[in-house]
Design a protein around this motif. Structure first.
Motif, PDB file in Angstrom:
ATOM      1  N   UNK A  17       0.827  -1.205   0.000  1.00 53.08           N
ATOM      2  CA  UNK A  17       0.000   0.000   0.000  1.00 53.08           C
ATOM      3  C   UNK A  17       0.863   1.256   0.000  1.00 53.08           C
ATOM      4  N   UNK A  18       1.944   1.206   0.774  1.00 54.59           N
ATOM      5  CA  UNK A  18       2.864   2.343   0.797  1.00 54.59           C
ATOM      6  C   UNK A  18       3.506   2.552  -0.572  1.00 54.59           C
ATOM      7  N   UNK A  19       3.881   1.475  -1.218  1.00 55.06           N
ATOM      8  CA  UNK A  19       4.467   1.585  -2.556  1.00 55.06           C
ATOM      9  C   UNK A  19       3.464   2.164  -3.551  1.00 55.06           C
ATOM     10  N   UNK A  24       1.550   6.867  -6.696  1.00 56.53           N
ATOM     11  CA  UNK A  24       0.564   7.901  -6.989  1.00 56.53           C
ATOM     12  C   UNK A  24       1.141   9.299  -6.762  1.00 56.53           C
ATOM     13  N   UNK A  25       1.911   9.462  -5.681  1.00 54.41           N
ATOM     14  CA  UNK A  25       2.512  10.772  -5.408  1.00 54.41           C
ATOM     15  C   UNK A  25       3.499  11.151  -6.510  1.00 54.41           C
ATOM     16  N   UNK A  26       4.264  10.182  -6.984  1.00 50.73           N
ATOM     17  CA  UNK A  26       5.227  10.455  -8.051  1.00 50.73           C
ATOM     18  C   UNK A  26       4.522  10.808  -9.357  1.00 50.73           C
ATOM     19  N   UNK A 183       3.131  17.004  -1.798  1.00 47.65           N
ATOM     20  CA  UNK A 183       3.114  15.562  -2.048  1.00 47.65           C
ATOM     21  C   UNK A 183       4.063  14.825  -1.100  1.00 47.65           C
ATOM     22  N   UNK A 184       5.221  15.410  -0.859  1.00 46.69           N
ATOM     23  CA  UNK A 184       6.159  14.796   0.090  1.00 46.69           C
ATOM     24  C   UNK A 184       5.553  14.770   1.486  1.00 46.69           C
ATOM     25  N   UNK A 185       4.947  15.901   1.872  1.00 43.55           N
ATOM     26  CA  UNK A 185       4.332  15.975   3.199  1.00 43.55           C
ATOM     27  C   UNK A 185       3.177  14.983   3.328  1.00 43.55           C
TER      28      UNK A 185
END
Length: 348
Positions: A17-19, A24-26, A183-185
């Motif tokens: 899920x984290x991946x 998605x963020x990338x 996105x990083x946050x």
């Protein structure tokens, strides 16, 4: 055995899920950069012209100084209405039509504002333009008419397209930075404690503010001072400067980004002070070492070898260092022990 297997599968799903969230963020970040790039490419010529203002201004100053050194003839020995031949001492352009060095035109001596000067003795045809008689010579020969005044060159056929592509890419990334930071946050915030999340707003605000301050300082103060020194050195040596637009863009972007990063000294000090790694006393005790480090960074960033421009780069960093001492004094905290961190994490 089954419980261990279920736990491992749950952990594996959580990792996947984290991946997926990272993917998605990338993707969102790449789309944001692409949109910003397309927008900036539409205005890339205007953006580059804005970035080229410092060097164009300094080039015109250098050319104008040279023109003043050549000067106008001494009119004391000339009578009112006398006809003289005026020769151009520098390459000039009239309405973009080049006037070769040494071109001679007929002028007449007249008195204007209690001073003698030259006006055209007869109409002068330059290309498709006709300059009327009695036009003052100083309105023809000025900084705007000097050839090479604020002109950048391109060395390749496709250099213009490549330059605008790079301008759009760098500026597009710069415009997308707030969204990229979000996105990083959004990706790391679920793994932070409540007291750690409180640092996000001040850190992001300080990062943006001081980066813009550093880039503005580079654009308005540091880079023009360096250009003034370099162009003055070349002009005094009898050289004609024709800066390459691509090399100039690389140089000004490097200096703006470099000073934008260097101006993050207060932001770094705020973070380290909040977690208790540095104190005002520690920073004041090691200020001499900080000055040496600042001098080294200034020497690397400064595009010239003179001490004056190095001081121009170093002075704001020294001010920011002592400003950081005040920030740590106001917002700094004592470092927590492992037991206190564990207790705080348990309550949250």
């Amino acid at each position: 055995m089954s419980n261990e297997t279920d736990a491992q599968e749950g952990l594996q799903m959580s990792f996947l899920d984290h991946l997926d969230e990272l993917r998605q963020r990338l993707v969102h970040s790449a789309v944001a950069i692409a949109v910003a790039f397309a927008l900036c490419f539409t205005f890339s010529d205007r953006i580059f012209n804005f970035l080229a203002v410092p060097v164009k201004r300094e080039m015109c100053k250098a050319q104008l100084i040279k023109q003043v050194e050549y000067g106008l003839p001494n009119f004391d020995s000339l009578k009112e209405g006398a006809i003289v031949q005026y020769s151009f001492a520098q390459q000039t352009a009239i309405e973009k039509v080049p006037i070769p060095l040494g071109t001679t035109i007929r002028c007449k001596v007249v008195t204007m504002d209690s001073q003698k000067g030259l006006v055209l003795a007869e109409p002068w045809s330059v290309g498709k333009n006709t300059i009327a008689a009695d036009t003052p010579l100083n309105s023809i020969v000025n900084a705007k008419s000097l050839v090479g005044c604020g002109e950048l060159i391109l060395l390749g056929v496709a250099s213009g397209f490549t330059l605008y592509m790079r301008v759009a890419l760098y500026v597009g990334i710069g415009l997308a930075i707030p969204f990229l930071l979000y996105q990083i946050w959004a990706f790391i915030s679920p793994g932070l404690y409540k007291h750690e999340k409180k640092y996000a707003v001040p850190v992001l605000t300080m990062t943006g503010f001081f980066f813009l301050a550093g880039a503005s300082f580079a654009y308005y103060i540091a880079f023009p001072a360096a250009c003034n020194y370099l162009l003055g050195l070349q002009t005094s040596g009898g050289f004609q400067t024709l800066p390459d637009a691509e090399q100039y863009f690389d140089l000004i972007i490097l200096i703006m980004i470099g000073l934008g990063i260097v101006f993050q000294i207060p932001t770094v000090a705020f973070v380290l002070g909040r977690i208790g790694l540095i104190t005002p006393r520690m920073m004041l005790k090691t200020w001499r070492y900080a000055i040496v480090l600042i001098a080294i960074i200034s020497a690397v960033l400064t595009p010239t070898a003179d001490a004056i421009n190095m001081l121009i780069f170093a002075a704001p960093m020294v001010v920011l260092y002592f400003l950081s001492v005040g920030i740590v004094w106001v917002f700094g905290k004592q470092r927590r022990s492992n037991e206190e961190v564990t207790a705080l994490a348990t309550t949250e």
